[in-house]
Scaffold this motif. Structure first.
Motif, short mmCIF file in Angstrom:
data_model
loop_
_atom_site.label_atom_id
_atom_site.label_comp_id
_atom_site.label_asym_id
_atom_site.label_seq_id
_atom_site.Cartn_x
_atom_site.Cartn_y
_atom_site.Cartn_z
N GLN A 191 0.83 -1.20 0.00
CA GLN A 191 0.00 0.00 0.00
C GLN A 191 0.86 1.25 0.00
O GLN A 191 0.59 2.21 -0.72
N ARG A 192 1.94 1.24 0.79
CA ARG A 192 2.83 2.39 0.83
C ARG A 192 3.53 2.60 -0.51
O ARG A 192 3.71 3.74 -0.95
N ALA A 193 3.91 1.51 -1.15
CA ALA A 193 4.57 1.61 -2.46
C ALA A 193 3.61 2.18 -3.51
O ALA A 193 4.01 3.01 -4.34
N MET A 194 2.37 1.73 -3.46
CA MET A 194 1.38 2.26 -4.40
C MET A 194 1.15 3.75 -4.15
O MET A 194 1.00 4.54 -5.09
N TYR A 195 1.13 4.14 -2.88
CA TYR A 195 0.96 5.55 -2.54
C TYR A 195 2.13 6.36 -3.11
O TYR A 195 1.92 7.43 -3.70
N ARG A 196 3.35 5.87 -2.92
CA ARG A 196 4.52 6.59 -3.41
C ARG A 196 4.49 6.69 -4.94
O ARG A 196 4.85 7.74 -5.50
N TYR A 197 4.07 5.64 -5.61
CA TYR A 197 3.93 5.68 -7.07
C TYR A 197 2.99 6.82 -7.46
O TYR A 197 3.31 7.64 -8.33
N GLY A 198 1.82 6.89 -6.84
CA GLY A 198 0.86 7.93 -7.18
C GLY A 198 1.36 9.32 -6.84
O GLY A 198 1.09 10.28 -7.57
N GLU A 199 2.10 9.42 -5.74
CA GLU A 199 2.63 10.71 -5.32
C GLU A 199 3.63 11.25 -6.35
O GLU A 199 3.57 12.42 -6.75
N LEU A 200 4.54 10.41 -6.79
CA LEU A 200 5.54 10.83 -7.78
C LEU A 200 4.89 11.08 -9.14
O LEU A 200 5.24 12.03 -9.84
N LEU A 201 3.94 10.24 -9.51
CA LEU A 201 3.19 10.46 -10.74
C LEU A 201 2.50 11.82 -10.69
O LEU A 201 2.48 12.57 -11.69
N GLY A 202 1.95 12.18 -9.53
CA GLY A 202 1.28 13.47 -9.39
C GLY A 202 2.20 14.65 -9.57
O GLY A 202 1.81 15.67 -10.16
N LEU A 203 3.43 14.55 -9.08
CA LEU A 203 4.40 15.62 -9.28
C LEU A 203 4.69 15.81 -10.76
O LEU A 203 4.71 16.93 -11.27
N ALA A 204 4.92 14.70 -11.45
CA ALA A 204 5.17 14.78 -12.89
C ALA A 204 3.95 15.34 -13.62
O ALA A 204 4.07 16.17 -14.53
N PHE A 205 2.79 14.90 -13.21
CA PHE A 205 1.53 15.32 -13.84
C PHE A 205 1.33 16.83 -13.71
O PHE A 205 0.99 17.52 -14.68
N GLN A 206 1.55 17.38 -12.49
CA GLN A 206 1.32 18.80 -12.28
C GLN A 206 2.38 19.65 -12.98
O GLN A 206 2.07 20.72 -13.52
#
Length: 319
Positions: A191-206
């Protein structure tokens, strides 16, 4: 099969039903208009894909996926009021088509609808799911407030900017990824790894979103180009330009130019500093870090490939 189109269709098929025949129309018409505005449905897609990756039938996570999407659209509706934006996804913003009062009240209703949908989680998981959702919501609000605070500051650092977009954008993507894994009963580490994936994806996305605001095609981007420059938003591009060429930037701002000329002259400064290319390299770095975050997660190969492809496509998008 991991398919963005299939996951998105699952969401689209239920969004219409959320407002169909509900009264009063003056409350629900702006909600239907907002949800019908398109968008990438990235957040619910991530939630459904994460649930499937850890062995849960995506249909069983559809309520939470819808809730995350309704919440996201609620934040956009209220953001447009606060930013006094005219256009959203190529159409008049809700407060322009109706009025600010209608936009605020319909947004409030959307927040409640989102909470109701997320709360459809199984009873045993409900406290954990709601804790994640509510924590994320408060972080999103903090990010929006920081974004507004930055408008009145000249000393915003790159570190502060990255933290602001992490809160305003990344944490909701991260929440979607973790919630899907959570609903499927994935281990805490996963769950933590999936959260980190989404967090980094969000930085790239923004960062990509900020780049498109200046360099995108308005017909594809869905809103007016240059809004961040007009409003002197403290984006990655703006902060770097002010740090490296403060005198040139101040000269342009002191001229009190028309919007068109202001956009043109600030963009010329960005170009002279090679900021677009530098920004794209940073976007690429965050994207690859997102993919790497899933390296040790026990998910099928097809799921791993899907998440990697989704991250790269999101960071390279033109809208």
């Amino acid at each position: 099969m991991y398919s963005t189109d299939i996951f998105a269709e699952m969401v689209e098929g239920r969004l219409d039903a959320l407002t169909a025949s509900r009264t009063p129309a003056t409350l629900f018409a702006p909600i239907a208009y907002t949800l019908d505005g398109g968008g990438k449905r990235l957040r619910p897609v991530l939630l459904l894909a994460a649930a499937k990756a850890f062995g849960l039938d995506p249909e069983k996570a559809l309520g939470q996926a819808l809730g995350i999407e309704v919440f996201h659209n609620f934040t956009l509706l209220h953001d447009d009021v606060m930013d006094n934006a005219d256009v959203r996804r190529g159409r008049p913003a809700v407060h322009r088509r109706w009025n600010a009062s209608a936009a605020i009240l319909s947004g409030d209703a959307m927040l409640t609808m989102a909470t109701q949908l997320v709360a459809e989680a199984p009873a045993g998981m409900l406290p954990e799911v709601m804790r994640l959702f509510n924590t994320t919501a408060m972080e999103v609000y903090a990010g929006q407030q920081l974004d507004m605070d930055f408008e009145d500051r000249e000393d915003v650092s790159l570190e502060e900017y990255i933290e602001m977009i992490r809160l305003k954008t990344s944490v909701l993507l991260a929440c979607a990824c973790r919630m899907g894994a959570m609903l499927a009963g994935a281990p805490e580490e996963s769950q933590r790894a999936m959260y980190r994936y989404g967090e980094l994806l969000g930085l790239a996305f923004q960062l990509q979103d900020d780049l498109l605001d200046t360099y995108g095609d308005p017909a594809l981007f869905g809103k007016e180009i240059g809004g961040d420059i007009i409003n002197e938003k403290k984006t990655w591009l703006w902060i770097n330009a002010m740090a490296r060429e403060p005198q040139r930037m101040r000269q342009v701002l002191d001229k009190k130019l028309t919007d068109y000329l202001k956009i043109r002259e600030i963009t010329e400064i960005y170009d002279s500093l090679s900021l677009p290319g530098e920004s794209r390299r940073l976007i690429g770095r965050y994207t690859e870090e997102a993919v790497a975050a899933l390296a040790g997660v026990d998910i099928p190969g097809a799921a791993r490939e899907y998440f990697a492809s989704l991250a790269r496509k999101a960071a390279e998008r033109s809208n």
